[in-house]
Design an enzyme around this catalytic site. Sequence first.
Site, PDB file in Angstrom:
ATOM      1  N   HIS A 195      90.487  -8.320  59.103  1.00  0.00           N
ATOM      2  CA  HIS A 195      90.253  -7.942  57.701  1.00  0.00           C
ATOM      3  C   HIS A 195      90.099  -6.421  57.612  1.00  0.00           C
ATOM      4  CE1 HIS A 195      89.220  -8.020  53.610  1.00  0.00           C
ATOM      5  NE2 HIS A 195      88.354  -9.026  53.576  1.00  0.00           N
ATOM      6  N   HIS A 198      89.995  -4.247  51.039  1.00  0.00           N
ATOM      7  CA  HIS A 198      89.007  -4.496  49.984  1.00  0.00           C
ATOM      8  C   HIS A 198      87.706  -3.711  50.101  1.00  0.00           C
ATOM      9  CE1 HIS A 198      91.128  -8.678  49.706  1.00  0.00           C
ATOM     10  NE2 HIS A 198      91.907  -7.666  49.360  1.00  0.00           N
ATOM     11  N   TYR A 200      85.862  -3.105  52.872  1.00  0.00           N
ATOM     12  CA  TYR A 200      84.944  -3.474  53.948  1.00  0.00           C
ATOM     13  C   TYR A 200      85.111  -2.500  55.124  1.00  0.00           C
ATOM     14  CZ  TYR A 200      84.265  -7.593  51.070  1.00  0.00           C
ATOM     15  OH  TYR A 200      83.966  -8.420  50.015  1.00  0.00           O
TER      16      TYR A 200
END
Length: 391
Positions: A195, A198, A200
Amino acid sequence: MHIPTGTGAGRTVPEEYPHVTAPASRAAEVLSRPIAINGLTVPNRIVMAPMTRNFSPGGIPGADVASYYSRRAAAGVGLIVTEGTYVGHDSAGESTRVPRFHGEEQLAGWAKVAEEVHAAGGTIVPQLWHIGMTRTPGKGPVPDAPVVGPSGLRPGADEPTGVTMTQRDLDDVIGAFAEAAAAAERIGFDGVEIHGAHGYLVDQFLWSGTNRRSDAYGGDLVARTKFAAEIVAAVRETVSAEFPIIFRYSQWKQEAYDARLAETPEELEAILSPLAAAGVDAFHASTRRYWLPEFEDSDLNLAGWTKKLTGKQAITVGSVGLDGDFIKGFMGEGSPLRGIDDLLDRLEREEYDLVAIGRALLQDPEWAAKVLAGRTDELKAYDAAALQSLS
């Protein structure tokens, strides 16, 4: 579920699906093609997008989580990307109900999830996650852990509210991602997704708004990509050569919708090339609306540009099958249905390779089966009440 069809101008509706119309036959033909991502063969082009559900008390996915994913695999989703799972670093997360990808009980739960998805005919990868500066102080599996990031800056903030990561911190997080990836392969998963989107932690290094470092991990685009590339390289070294690595990234951040990592294709290439070289097999290019062009003078979306610039396979995502912003969809708003003809056009032109579906699959576990069989009159508009259960 795979619906065989003819090809070319003379394509025909398969006899076992006599109710399928010609347009539906086209959807089945375009979406049902298998595809190989490194050593993994995905049975079709439909991907379940990662969506945080908060149904894993103690970070342990239970039988309900396994059923939630396997139900969608049984209905025709070729590749499941799980909800974000915390890697084994004390500062990685803030919820005790978000699943973790470390710990004996947690991994045993995930092994059962993978087993059930495979039994249903699907493939599955965990999304490995560290939330970084978006973490709320005092919350999470380790409440006393510090809130950490590249420069201690929360996305959208001007002043530091957290701890700037040291080299030891960076090494620990890189190791946590690698250990989680090794565990994924060991317990039977088909690959991993990192990931990097977004707002993070990984994305906080990529974005100039949160990365103000003056060392080798900050500065120009290539330097800001160093941390992400080192995570990818560590994962690549830890898993087998044929084990797929997917990297999810975005321009936008949850706390800064208008943020952009790259203003031009050249800048985007400077970010993606080191990641591809480090071992990424496919990129998951997260946008809020897949039909919007990413740069001027081209109708390519972010996934289309990603494939063009890197030569790697690309997954598109963003309000597929629905008309309405997905962030608002996770804040209580419903969304009406939207056709996918333009999506199929782009997929046929090979602008991207796979399509990730989020809220539409959250609302309707049978979405893939209905689309592949031409039962589009049975599709359901998104109701935010779907967030309240693992149906």
